[in-house]
Scaffold this motif. Structure first.
Motif, PDB file in Angstrom:
ATOM      1  N   ARG A  59      20.674  35.033  32.431  1.00 47.93           N
ATOM      2  CA  ARG A  59      21.626  36.040  32.909  1.00 47.93           C
ATOM      3  C   ARG A  59      22.545  36.496  31.783  1.00 47.93           C
ATOM      4  N   LYS A  60      23.039  35.546  30.980  1.00 53.02           N
ATOM      5  CA  LYS A  60      23.911  35.901  29.859  1.00 53.02           C
ATOM      6  C   LYS A  60      23.164  36.739  28.821  1.00 53.02           C
ATOM      7  N   ALA A  61      21.911  36.389  28.546  1.00 49.71           N
ATOM      8  CA  ALA A  61      21.120  37.154  27.576  1.00 49.71           C
ATOM      9  C   ALA A  61      20.876  38.570  28.092  1.00 49.71           C
ATOM     10  N   ASN A  62      20.591  38.721  29.378  1.00 49.01           N
ATOM     11  CA  ASN A  62      20.360  40.051  29.947  1.00 49.01           C
ATOM     12  C   ASN A  62      21.627  40.893  29.923  1.00 49.01           C
ATOM     13  N   GLU A  63      22.778  40.286  30.188  1.00 47.71           N
ATOM     14  CA  GLU A  63      24.040  41.029  30.143  1.00 47.71           C
ATOM     15  C   GLU A  63      24.399  41.416  28.712  1.00 47.71           C
ATOM     16  N   GLY A  64      24.023  40.592  27.736  1.00 48.64           N
ATOM     17  CA  GLY A  64      24.350  40.865  26.343  1.00 48.64           C
ATOM     18  C   GLY A  64      23.416  41.854  25.672  1.00 48.64           C
ATOM     19  N   ALA A  65      22.309  42.198  26.323  1.00 51.73           N
ATOM     20  CA  ALA A  65      21.339  43.120  25.738  1.00 51.73           C
ATOM     21  C   ALA A  65      21.766  44.555  26.004  1.00 51.73           C
ATOM     22  N   VAL A  66      22.865  44.971  25.384  1.00 47.86           N
ATOM     23  CA  VAL A  66      23.367  46.337  25.521  1.00 47.86           C
ATOM     24  C   VAL A  66      22.968  47.126  24.285  1.00 47.86           C
ATOM     25  N   VAL A  67      23.116  48.422  24.346  1.00 53.69           N
ATOM     26  CA  VAL A  67      22.741  49.283  23.227  1.00 53.69           C
ATOM     27  C   VAL A  67      23.541  48.881  21.990  1.00 53.69           C
ATOM     28  N   GLY A  68      22.831  48.626  20.906  1.00 49.07           N
ATOM     29  CA  GLY A  68      23.448  48.242  19.638  1.00 49.07           C
ATOM     30  C   GLY A  68      23.337  46.755  19.339  1.00 49.07           C
ATOM     31  N   ALA A  69      22.996  45.931  20.327  1.00 50.78           N
ATOM     32  CA  ALA A  69      22.889  44.494  20.111  1.00 50.78           C
ATOM     33  C   ALA A  69      21.535  44.149  19.505  1.00 50.78           C
ATOM     34  N   GLU A  70      21.524  43.121  18.667  1.00 52.62           N
ATOM     35  CA  GLU A  70      20.279  42.625  18.100  1.00 52.62           C
ATOM     36  C   GLU A  70      19.826  41.439  18.952  1.00 52.62           C
ATOM     37  N   GLY A  75       8.749  36.460  23.029  1.00 52.99           N
ATOM     38  CA  GLY A  75       7.645  36.344  22.078  1.00 52.99           C
ATOM     39  C   GLY A  75       8.098  36.151  20.644  1.00 52.99           C
ATOM     40  N   GLY A  76       9.414  36.129  20.408  1.00 56.25           N
ATOM     41  CA  GLY A  76       9.942  35.920  19.067  1.00 56.25           C
ATOM     42  C   GLY A  76      10.143  37.195  18.275  1.00 56.25           C
ATOM     43  N   ILE A  77      10.080  38.350  18.916  1.00 56.04           N
ATOM     44  CA  ILE A  77      10.265  39.631  18.234  1.00 56.04           C
ATOM     45  C   ILE A  77      11.751  39.941  18.173  1.00 56.04           C
ATOM     46  N   VAL A  78      12.228  40.276  16.969  1.00 52.99           N
ATOM     47  CA  VAL A  78      13.642  40.584  16.765  1.00 52.99           C
ATOM     48  C   VAL A  78      13.789  42.090  16.598  1.00 52.99           C
ATOM     49  N   GLY A  79      14.745  42.655  17.309  1.00 49.92           N
ATOM     50  CA  GLY A  79      14.982  44.091  17.200  1.00 49.92           C
ATOM     51  C   GLY A  79      16.345  44.467  17.736  1.00 49.92           C
ATOM     52  N   ARG A  80      16.743  45.704  17.464  1.00 55.81           N
ATOM     53  CA  ARG A  80      18.034  46.214  17.916  1.00 55.81           C
ATOM     54  C   ARG A  80      17.795  47.099  19.132  1.00 55.81           C
ATOM     55  N   VAL A  81      18.610  46.915  20.171  1.00 53.63           N
ATOM     56  CA  VAL A  81      18.468  47.680  21.411  1.00 53.63           C
ATOM     57  C   VAL A  81      18.958  49.097  21.158  1.00 53.63           C
ATOM     58  N   VAL A  82      18.088  50.098  21.411  1.00 51.57           N
ATOM     59  CA  VAL A  82      18.473  51.497  21.236  1.00 51.57           C
ATOM     60  C   VAL A  82      18.647  52.206  22.572  1.00 51.57           C
ATOM     61  N   SER A  83      18.019  51.671  23.637  1.00 47.52           N
ATOM     62  CA  SER A  83      18.254  52.227  24.972  1.00 47.52           C
ATOM     63  C   SER A  83      17.995  51.149  26.013  1.00 47.52           C
ATOM     64  N   ARG A  84      18.651  51.340  27.160  1.00 45.47           N
ATOM     65  CA  ARG A  84      18.516  50.378  28.251  1.00 45.47           C
ATOM     66  C   ARG A  84      18.397  51.143  29.557  1.00 45.47           C
ATOM     67  N   ASP A  85      17.388  50.815  30.360  1.00 43.78           N
ATOM     68  CA  ASP A  85      17.161  51.450  31.647  1.00 43.78           C
ATOM     69  C   ASP A  85      17.255  50.363  32.715  1.00 43.78           C
ATOM     70  N   ASP A  86      18.429  50.255  33.368  1.00 50.09           N
ATOM     71  CA  ASP A  86      18.630  49.215  34.362  1.00 50.09           C
ATOM     72  C   ASP A  86      17.813  49.458  35.627  1.00 50.09           C
ATOM     73  N   GLU A  87      17.527  50.720  35.927  1.00 47.38           N
ATOM     74  CA  GLU A  87      16.761  51.026  37.131  1.00 47.38           C
ATOM     75  C   GLU A  87      15.340  50.478  37.044  1.00 47.38           C
ATOM     76  N   HIS A  88      14.706  50.628  35.889  1.00 47.65           N
ATOM     77  CA  HIS A  88      13.340  50.144  35.693  1.00 47.65           C
ATOM     78  C   HIS A  88      13.292  48.793  34.986  1.00 47.65           C
TER      79      HIS A  88
END
Length: 143
Positions: A59-70, A75-88
């Motif tokens: 739950r904490k990881a999902n809440e922290g995954a906002v636009v701009g967060a790394e 699967g171990g893939i590292v990336g920066r969040v550029v968009s988030r679609d809560d509906e889907h």
């Protein structure tokens, strides 16, 4: 002769004592059963606690995954969040070489670097640290 042998075997088995029929062994089996139920209850409690902690971490990881967060995916893939679609329940990650890929929100396992402006108040950055020269002589008295 066979009938007398069968009769003899049936009388021998009927006269044999039954294991556990004595009064002293009944208390031992009751203690064993209580011990087994206690261990079962302990196992269930430990499993419940561990699963509750894991749900809280997700739950904490999902809440922290906002636009701009790394973030790091399961699967171990590292990336920066550029968009988030809560509906889907999807996020789009951008990697260091510029490629983008969509992931399910549940795939986020850990937030490596929070989004700018989302840092906790307790974090101390380098700008908050006083300028200290590491090569300067130590002025503290060793006594």
């Amino acid at each position: 002769m066979i009938d007398s042998l069968t009769l003899h075997l049936s009388t021998v088995t009927a006269a044999a004592p039954v294991a556990g029929a004595e009064g002293g062994e009944a208390g031992g089996s009751a203690i064993f059963m209580l011990l087994m139920f206690g261990l079962l209850a302990l196992f269930i409690f430990a499993t419940w606690r561990r699963s509750r902690k894991m749900r809280e971490d997700v739950r904490k990881a999902n809440e922290g995954a906002v636009v701009g967060a790394e973030v790091v995916t399961a699967g171990g893939i590292v990336g920066r969040v550029v968009s988030r679609d809560d509906e889907h329940q999807r996020i789009t990650l951008e990697f260091s070489h510029g490629d983008r890929m969509d992931f399910l929100l549940q795939a986020v396992q850990q937030v490596v670097e929070p989004a700018p402006g989302q840092r906790p108040e307790t974090d101390v950055t380098e700008a908050d640290q006083p300028d200290i020269d590491p090569t300067a002589p130590d002025s503290t008295d060793p006594r």
